[in-house]
Write a protein that holds these residues in place. Sequence first.
Motif, PDB file in Angstrom:
ATOM      1  N   GLU A  12      -0.341  12.550  16.789  1.00 33.82           N
ATOM      2  CA  GLU A  12      -1.490  13.360  16.347  1.00 33.82           C
ATOM      3  C   GLU A  12      -1.898  12.571  15.004  1.00 33.82           C
ATOM      4  N   LEU A  13      -0.919  12.066  14.259  1.00 27.43           N
ATOM      5  CA  LEU A  13      -1.387  11.177  13.181  1.00 27.43           C
ATOM      6  C   LEU A  13      -2.093  10.103  13.441  1.00 27.43           C
ATOM      7  N   LEU A  14      -1.735   9.157  14.480  1.00 26.58           N
ATOM      8  CA  LEU A  14      -2.413   8.040  14.839  1.00 26.58           C
ATOM      9  C   LEU A  14      -3.691   8.395  15.239  1.00 26.58           C
ATOM     10  N   SER A  15      -4.014   9.303  15.902  1.00 27.93           N
ATOM     11  CA  SER A  15      -5.370   9.858  16.457  1.00 27.93           C
ATOM     12  C   SER A  15      -6.289  10.249  15.386  1.00 27.93           C
ATOM     13  N   ALA A  16      -5.717  10.703  14.313  1.00 28.35           N
ATOM     14  CA  ALA A  16      -6.366  11.257  13.230  1.00 28.35           C
ATOM     15  C   ALA A  16      -6.794  10.244  12.225  1.00 28.35           C
ATOM     16  N   VAL A  17      -6.047   9.104  12.187  1.00 32.25           N
ATOM     17  CA  VAL A  17      -6.188   8.071  11.440  1.00 32.25           C
ATOM     18  C   VAL A  17      -7.360   7.089  12.171  1.00 32.25           C
ATOM     19  N   SER A  18      -7.414   7.177  13.402  1.00 31.82           N
ATOM     20  CA  SER A  18      -8.270   6.531  14.278  1.00 31.82           C
ATOM     21  C   SER A  18      -9.893   7.256  14.014  1.00 31.82           C
ATOM     22  N   TRP A  19      -9.666   8.432  13.866  1.00 29.12           N
ATOM     23  CA  TRP A  19     -10.876   9.274  13.397  1.00 29.12           C
ATOM     24  C   TRP A  19     -11.452   8.745  12.194  1.00 29.12           C
ATOM     25  N   LEU A  20     -10.385   8.573  11.118  1.00 31.04           N
ATOM     26  CA  LEU A  20     -10.859   8.078   9.750  1.00 31.04           C
ATOM     27  C   LEU A  20     -11.502   6.783   9.634  1.00 31.04           C
ATOM     28  N   ALA A  21     -10.901   5.951  10.401  1.00 33.31           N
ATOM     29  CA  ALA A  21     -11.301   4.732  10.542  1.00 33.31           C
ATOM     30  C   ALA A  21     -12.632   4.490  11.049  1.00 33.31           C
ATOM     31  N   ALA A  22     -13.141   5.399  11.949  1.00 32.41           N
ATOM     32  CA  ALA A  22     -14.286   5.259  12.543  1.00 32.41           C
ATOM     33  C   ALA A  22     -15.518   5.869  11.514  1.00 32.41           C
ATOM     34  N   ARG A  23     -15.204   6.415  10.550  1.00 30.49           N
ATOM     35  CA  ARG A  23     -16.197   7.153   9.716  1.00 30.49           C
ATOM     36  C   ARG A  23     -16.228   6.502   8.516  1.00 30.49           C
ATOM     37  N   LEU A  24     -15.253   5.671   8.029  1.00 36.80           N
ATOM     38  CA  LEU A  24     -15.503   5.212   6.801  1.00 36.80           C
ATOM     39  C   LEU A  24     -16.388   3.923   6.745  1.00 36.80           C
ATOM     40  N   PRO A  25     -17.182   3.656   5.553  1.00 39.18           N
ATOM     41  CA  PRO A  25     -18.146   2.664   5.454  1.00 39.18           C
ATOM     42  C   PRO A  25     -17.381   1.269   5.226  1.00 39.18           C
ATOM     43  N   GLY A  26     -16.364   0.908   5.945  1.00 41.75           N
ATOM     44  CA  GLY A  26     -15.664  -0.164   5.631  1.00 41.75           C
ATOM     45  C   GLY A  26     -14.348  -0.246   6.491  1.00 41.75           C
ATOM     46  N   ALA A  27     -13.560  -1.462   6.584  1.00 40.00           N
ATOM     47  CA  ALA A  27     -12.486  -1.477   7.239  1.00 40.00           C
ATOM     48  C   ALA A  27     -11.169  -0.670   6.833  1.00 40.00           C
ATOM     49  N   LEU A  28     -10.529  -0.176   7.682  1.00 36.80           N
ATOM     50  CA  LEU A  28      -9.260   0.602   7.059  1.00 36.80           C
ATOM     51  C   LEU A  28      -7.933  -0.130   7.341  1.00 36.80           C
ATOM     52  N   GLU A  29      -7.073  -0.104   6.693  1.00 32.31           N
ATOM     53  CA  GLU A  29      -5.790  -0.502   7.221  1.00 32.31           C
ATOM     54  C   GLU A  29      -4.695   0.558   6.757  1.00 32.31           C
ATOM     55  N   LEU A  30      -3.744   0.752   7.890  1.00 33.76           N
ATOM     56  CA  LEU A  30      -2.847   1.716   7.665  1.00 33.76           C
ATOM     57  C   LEU A  30      -1.275   0.932   7.244  1.00 33.76           C
ATOM     58  N   VAL A  31      -0.901   1.686   6.397  1.00 35.34           N
ATOM     59  CA  VAL A  31       0.393   1.058   5.699  1.00 35.34           C
ATOM     60  C   VAL A  31       1.295   1.997   5.870  1.00 35.34           C
ATOM     61  N   VAL A  32       2.315   1.996   7.022  1.00 35.44           N
ATOM     62  CA  VAL A  32       3.237   2.932   7.292  1.00 35.44           C
ATOM     63  C   VAL A  32       4.780   2.435   6.771  1.00 35.44           C
ATOM     64  N   VAL A  33       5.439   3.432   5.912  1.00 33.22           N
ATOM     65  CA  VAL A  33       6.583   2.901   5.318  1.00 33.22           C
ATOM     66  C   VAL A  33       7.696   3.985   6.177  1.00 33.22           C
ATOM     67  N   MET A  81       2.277   0.872  -1.335  1.00 36.52           N
ATOM     68  CA  MET A  81       1.059   0.561  -2.282  1.00 36.52           C
ATOM     69  C   MET A  81       1.285  -0.986  -2.564  1.00 36.52           C
ATOM     70  N   ARG A  82       2.501  -1.455  -2.836  1.00 35.66           N
ATOM     71  CA  ARG A  82       2.701  -2.808  -3.324  1.00 35.66           C
ATOM     72  C   ARG A  82       2.021  -3.657  -2.258  1.00 35.66           C
ATOM     73  N   LEU A  83       2.032  -3.518  -1.038  1.00 38.13           N
ATOM     74  CA  LEU A  83       1.780  -4.375   0.174  1.00 38.13           C
ATOM     75  C   LEU A  83       0.436  -4.056   0.529  1.00 38.13           C
ATOM     76  N   ALA A  84      -0.189  -3.065   0.149  1.00 37.60           N
ATOM     77  CA  ALA A  84      -1.527  -2.527   0.701  1.00 37.60           C
ATOM     78  C   ALA A  84      -2.573  -3.451   0.201  1.00 37.60           C
ATOM     79  N   ARG A  85      -3.773  -3.750   0.986  1.00 37.08           N
ATOM     80  CA  ARG A  85      -4.668  -4.916   0.787  1.00 37.08           C
ATOM     81  C   ARG A  85      -5.972  -4.369   0.388  1.00 37.08           C
ATOM     82  N   GLY A  86      -6.089  -3.087   0.496  1.00 39.70           N
ATOM     83  CA  GLY A  86      -7.337  -2.638   0.189  1.00 39.70           C
ATOM     84  C   GLY A  86      -7.941  -2.347  -1.160  1.00 39.70           C
ATOM     85  N   ASP A  87      -9.107  -2.292  -1.464  1.00 37.03           N
ATOM     86  CA  ASP A  87      -9.738  -2.051  -2.745  1.00 37.03           C
ATOM     87  C   ASP A  87      -9.399  -0.718  -3.156  1.00 37.03           C
TER      88      ASP A  87
END
Length: 319
Positions: free
Chosen positions: A23-44, A86-92
Amino acid sequence: MNAIRPRFSLVIPVYRNEGSLPELLSAVSWLAARLPGALELVVVVDASPDASYGYLLEHLPRQPFASQLLLLARNFGSFAAIREGMRLARGDSMAVMAADLQEPIELMERFFLSLAANEADVVVGSREERDDPWLQRLPAQLFWSTYRRLINPDIPPGGVDVFGCTRAFAAHLLALPEARSSLVGQLFWLGHRRKVLGYRRAARVHGKSAWSLRRKIAYLSDSLFAFSDLPIRILLGVGVLGLSLALVLALVVVVAKVSGRVSVPGYAAIMVAMTFFAGLNALGLGLIGSYAWRAYENSKQRPLALVLDQHAFEGDKPR
């Protein structure tokens, strides 16, 4: 890895969350489709004993967004896992949420849009309502009420579990490598432009929360010793009161002795005074020792987390 740096990074620590991952990956896919820019997921994965790491290793490459997967060498705790992500995340812009989906994915969209519009440097989510059972709500309310009274009154009444921030704010946060501290306390200590967004916390569907009473007490004590001198001030007040009472008692004994009313010092009074000051001394040593131990922990300058394995995936972009 995709050469284009993502605009948004979503950091999620994982520990015993195998059941909620689909369900989490499905929710993140939904989020990625709605944002005005590329989304990166960082799972630890914080050395989770279940099959969470294997599931993510298999399914992340198939997702329609870029991702990073980190496996920590042992269970360092959610705050250390978040900092490593957060240390390895690349987003603005970055946002942090739990893997149990008790915080709505729509809140992450609100975080990112607010940050992209330059409305704040850090955005925090405040629980205005929650669907948890009453026996779970009451301890949480007592915990955050105590936190606000003793440590930081700026914390929202519902507490803070999720937040988003700019890359610049994240750099300041990561420059505070304090062991046995509070990530939430550091968020508010840093200041900057802050925005609070309310949300309704959903009931937990999968698994059991690791946020036990023992962990809550440990977290509260870490926050107290890291951001407040209240224990020292209480000890000082008790010490001054005890000294005042001792001086009054000494004066009474001297007057009684001079007037001939007391020929032998009272055994009970001596024992009470000895017990009181012995207990006060033990309390003082314990409080000072707690501060000293935390200072010693930070003087070691050990890393807050160690990455055992790391993967990066471009994602299965639709053509």
